[in-house]
Design a protein around this motif. Structure first.
Motif: not given
Length: 119
Positions: A78-83
């Motif tokens: 699965k994936s995630g994000e750093i904004t």
């Protein structure tokens, strides 16, 4: 002897399995942006391991760039994000680092970069 080899092999596999973070890109170039323009960019990452990945903290090298991130465990595959939101009210060239702290057994601290110029 066969039991010893079998146990050693199984323990070895246990040490090989872990969570692992992989970024699509480790540097984002904003290019030339106008003063006051939207300064938000996203670093996307994937858990390429076989155990849940936890991003425990993300720090910026200055107050001019504010990070936010996926705070729930990232399951394998699965994936995630750093904004990152850079303050584009500040004129001039910039080059900043973002430190990412995870439970990745190989890279518990990863360094990301943003750069560009506000005109």
């Amino acid at each position: 002897m066969k039991k010893f080899i079998a146990v050693s092999f199984l323990l070895g596999i246990g040490f090989l399995s872990a969570q692992s973070i992989s970024f699509e890109q480790e540097q984002i170039d904003y290019g030339s942006v106008k003063k006051g323009e939207n300064g938000t960019k996203v670093f996307k990452f994937t858990n390429t391991g076989d155990k849940p990945l936890i991003v425990s903290n993300v720090k910026s090298s200055c107050d001019c760039s504010v990070p936010s991130w996926t705070k729930t465990p990232i399951l394998p595959g699965k994936s995630g994000e750093i904004t990152v939101k850079y303050d584009t009210k500040i004129n001039g060239k910039f080059s900043k680092s973002i430190e990412v702290y995870t439970n990745d057994t190989k890279y518990s601290r990863k360094l990301l970069k943003i750069k560009g110029e506000v005109k």
